[in-house]
Design an enzyme around this catalytic site. Structure first.
Site, PDB file in Angstrom:
ATOM      1  N   ASP A 104      -2.180  -2.741   1.937  1.00  0.00           N
ATOM      2  CA  ASP A 104      -2.144  -4.070   2.515  1.00  0.00           C
ATOM      3  C   ASP A 104      -1.911  -3.972   4.041  1.00  0.00           C
ATOM      4  O   ASP A 104      -2.678  -3.302   4.733  1.00  0.00           O
ATOM      5  CB  ASP A 104      -1.068  -4.888   1.789  1.00  0.00           C
ATOM      6  CG  ASP A 104      -1.064  -6.356   2.129  1.00  0.00           C
ATOM      7  OD1 ASP A 104      -1.874  -7.109   1.562  1.00  0.00           O
ATOM      8  OD2 ASP A 104      -0.236  -6.763   2.971  1.00  0.00           O
ATOM      9  N   HIS A 270      -3.692  -6.629  -6.954  1.00  0.00           N
ATOM     10  CA  HIS A 270      -3.481  -6.228  -5.559  1.00  0.00           C
ATOM     11  C   HIS A 270      -2.478  -5.095  -5.383  1.00  0.00           C
ATOM     12  O   HIS A 270      -2.639  -4.249  -4.503  1.00  0.00           O
ATOM     13  CB  HIS A 270      -3.020  -7.452  -4.764  1.00  0.00           C
ATOM     14  CG  HIS A 270      -2.725  -7.184  -3.325  1.00  0.00           C
ATOM     15  ND1 HIS A 270      -3.662  -6.685  -2.438  1.00  0.00           N
ATOM     16  CD2 HIS A 270      -1.584  -7.343  -2.601  1.00  0.00           C
ATOM     17  CE1 HIS A 270      -3.120  -6.563  -1.243  1.00  0.00           C
ATOM     18  NE2 HIS A 270      -1.866  -6.943  -1.316  1.00  0.00           N
TER      19      HIS A 270
END
Length: 295
Positions: A104, A270
């Site tokens: 991320d 994610h």
């Protein structure tokens, strides 16, 4: 909750960076994303430490690292500034050249680090992102809905800070649960640590500045780097159920940015290191032990 490593804070030119160091062998730096800390690696880091010296660090503005003012043009939270912190940390630990694994926001910091410090970054793994510049060039209604937080957090006049500060625990838990589908559940102790760290108003403000920088000065830096792709071995991993995996041809998006690229989907949403730790660890170990020049 802590990793089974030695903890220390390292002065990176006036910014104290919190990190955990463990293992022995070739060095690898692990960088987390939003809204987490180095503890996102709590499954992966000990496994990597069996054959590597692992440094799991909190980015500036996050966790127990310092949260300096952003300064003009949000430059204090540019990926360039955040990358420099981590290079200085690794130098202080005696590592001039090392591998970087980022998830991320940490992957965006790793990308900028490899561009700005190619002599330091031996190889780079980026988890569940496509390049920032590519992302902004392909904004559509799907992205605006799926990644609304990019625009919300980048808003000015203290709006996101005030709203998140009203109930930071709700924001953390709701944001993370909306991007998790099956697999290993979040460790409650890790979640408690994310909430603890993010409940600091300075952390909320710093993380907003991270996103403001991404929408402004980071794009300037990325434009300056256009046409100069990474030459180090680069691994892209993404969640097959994540927004990134469902929306982009991830390797096609990365090819103009990296000349020595490989990658694969991981069965997760994610949060690859927490949702699919075994698969993520296996992919990273294969990449980290791959001889340079092999693919």
């Amino acid at each position: 909750m802590r990793l089974p490593f030695e903890y220390q804070k390292i002065d990176a030119d006036g910014i104290n960076i919190n990190c955990a160091v463990g293992g022995e062998g070739p060095p690898v730096l692990l960088l987390h994303g939003y809204p987490q800390t180095h503890l996102i690696w709590h499954h992966v880091a000990p496994a990597l430490a069996a054959n590597h010296t692992v440094v799991a660090a909190d980015l500036r503005g996050y966790g127990d690292s310092d949260k300096p003012p952003a300064g003009p043009d949000h430059a204090g939270y540019s990926k360039r500034a955040m990358a420099r912190d981590q290079v200085l940390v690794m130098r202080a630990l005696g590592f001039d050249r090392f591998a970087v694994v980022g998830h991320d926001r940490g992957a965006r910091v790793g990308h900028r680090m490899a561009l700005d410090h190619p002599d330091a970054v031996e190889r780079l793994a980026v988890l569940d992102i496509v390049p920032t510049r590519y992302t902004y060039e392909h904004v559509d209604a799907n992205f605006a809905q799926g990644y609304f937080h990019w625009f919300f957090l980048a808003a000015g006049n203290g709006i996101p800070e005030r709203l998140i500060d009203g109930d930071p625990e709700f924001w953390i838990r709701a944001r993370m649960s909306s991007r998790h589908q099956g697999g290993t559940t979040f460790d409650p102790a890790a979640m408690d640590e994310y909430v603890r760290c993010f409940s600091d108003p300075a952390a909320i403000s710093a993380s907003c500045e991270d996103y403001r920088a991404a929408a402004t000065i980071d794009l300037v830096h990325d434009e300056e780097s256009a046409g100069h792709p990474l030459e180090c071995p680069t691994l892209a991993l993404w969640g097959e159920s994540s927004f990134v995996g469902r929306t982009y041809d991830v390797l096609a998006a990365w090819r103009p940015y990296a000349t020595n690229l490989r990658g694969a989907a991981i069965p997760s949403d994610h949060y690859l290191p927490e949702e699919a730790p075994a698969a993520t660890t296996a992919a990273l170990l294969s990449f980290l032990t791959e001889r340079i020049g092999e693919q």
